[in-house]
Design a protein around this motif. Structure first.
Motif, mmCIF file in Angstrom:
data_model
loop_
_atom_site.group_PDB
_atom_site.id
_atom_site.type_symbol
_atom_site.label_atom_id
_atom_site.label_comp_id
_atom_site.label_asym_id
_atom_site.label_seq_id
_atom_site.Cartn_x
_atom_site.Cartn_y
_atom_site.Cartn_z
ATOM 1 N N GLN A 39 0.851 -1.185 0.000
ATOM 2 C CA GLN A 39 0.000 0.000 0.000
ATOM 3 C C GLN A 39 0.888 1.236 0.000
ATOM 4 O O GLN A 39 1.802 1.339 0.808
ATOM 5 C CB GLN A 39 -0.906 0.020 1.237
ATOM 6 N N ILE A 40 0.626 2.165 -0.897
ATOM 7 C CA ILE A 40 1.415 3.389 -0.975
ATOM 8 C C ILE A 40 0.674 4.471 -0.187
ATOM 9 O O ILE A 40 -0.474 4.786 -0.479
ATOM 10 C CB ILE A 40 1.623 3.829 -2.424
ATOM 11 N N LYS A 41 1.366 5.007 0.823
ATOM 12 C CA LYS A 41 0.777 6.076 1.637
ATOM 13 C C LYS A 41 1.053 7.409 0.971
ATOM 14 O O LYS A 41 2.162 7.672 0.533
ATOM 15 C CB LYS A 41 1.375 6.060 3.042
ATOM 16 N N LYS A 42 0.027 8.234 0.920
ATOM 17 C CA LYS A 42 0.202 9.570 0.346
ATOM 18 C C LYS A 42 0.838 10.480 1.372
ATOM 19 O O LYS A 42 0.505 10.430 2.559
ATOM 20 C CB LYS A 42 -1.138 10.138 -0.096
ATOM 21 N N LYS A 43 1.770 11.294 0.910
ATOM 22 C CA LYS A 43 2.420 12.249 1.794
ATOM 23 C C LYS A 43 1.458 13.392 2.098
ATOM 24 O O LYS A 43 0.704 13.825 1.217
ATOM 25 C CB LYS A 43 3.678 12.828 1.133
ATOM 26 N N PRO A 44 1.460 13.879 3.331
ATOM 27 C CA PRO A 44 0.586 15.013 3.656
ATOM 28 C C PRO A 44 0.989 16.236 2.842
ATOM 29 O O PRO A 44 2.169 16.487 2.622
ATOM 30 C CB PRO A 44 0.809 15.264 5.144
ATOM 31 N N SER A 45 0.011 16.987 2.390
ATOM 32 C CA SER A 45 0.330 18.183 1.582
ATOM 33 C C SER A 45 0.265 19.458 2.383
ATOM 34 O O SER A 45 -0.105 19.550 3.480
ATOM 35 C CB SER A 45 -0.616 18.287 0.405
#
Length: 46
Positions: free
Chosen positions: A40-46
């Motif tokens: 699972q690829i976690k999205k980086k916080p923007s």
């Protein structure tokens, strides 16, 4: 195009992979590809 990846395993990790492959009748490459696809690829916080 296919890519190659080379990495080192401890003796214990290699034995575990070999035992799993033998018990399922699958190749090491097949097992590792499936594990990579399941990541699972976690999205980086923007």
């Amino acid at each position: 195009m296919k890519k190659s990846v080379f990495f080192r395993l401890t003796d214990e990790e290699f034995e575990k992979l070999e035992a799993y492959c033998e018990s399922t009748g699958r190749s090491k490459s097949d097992v590792l590809r499936e594990l990579i696809r399941s990541l699972q690829i976690k999205k980086k916080p923007s």
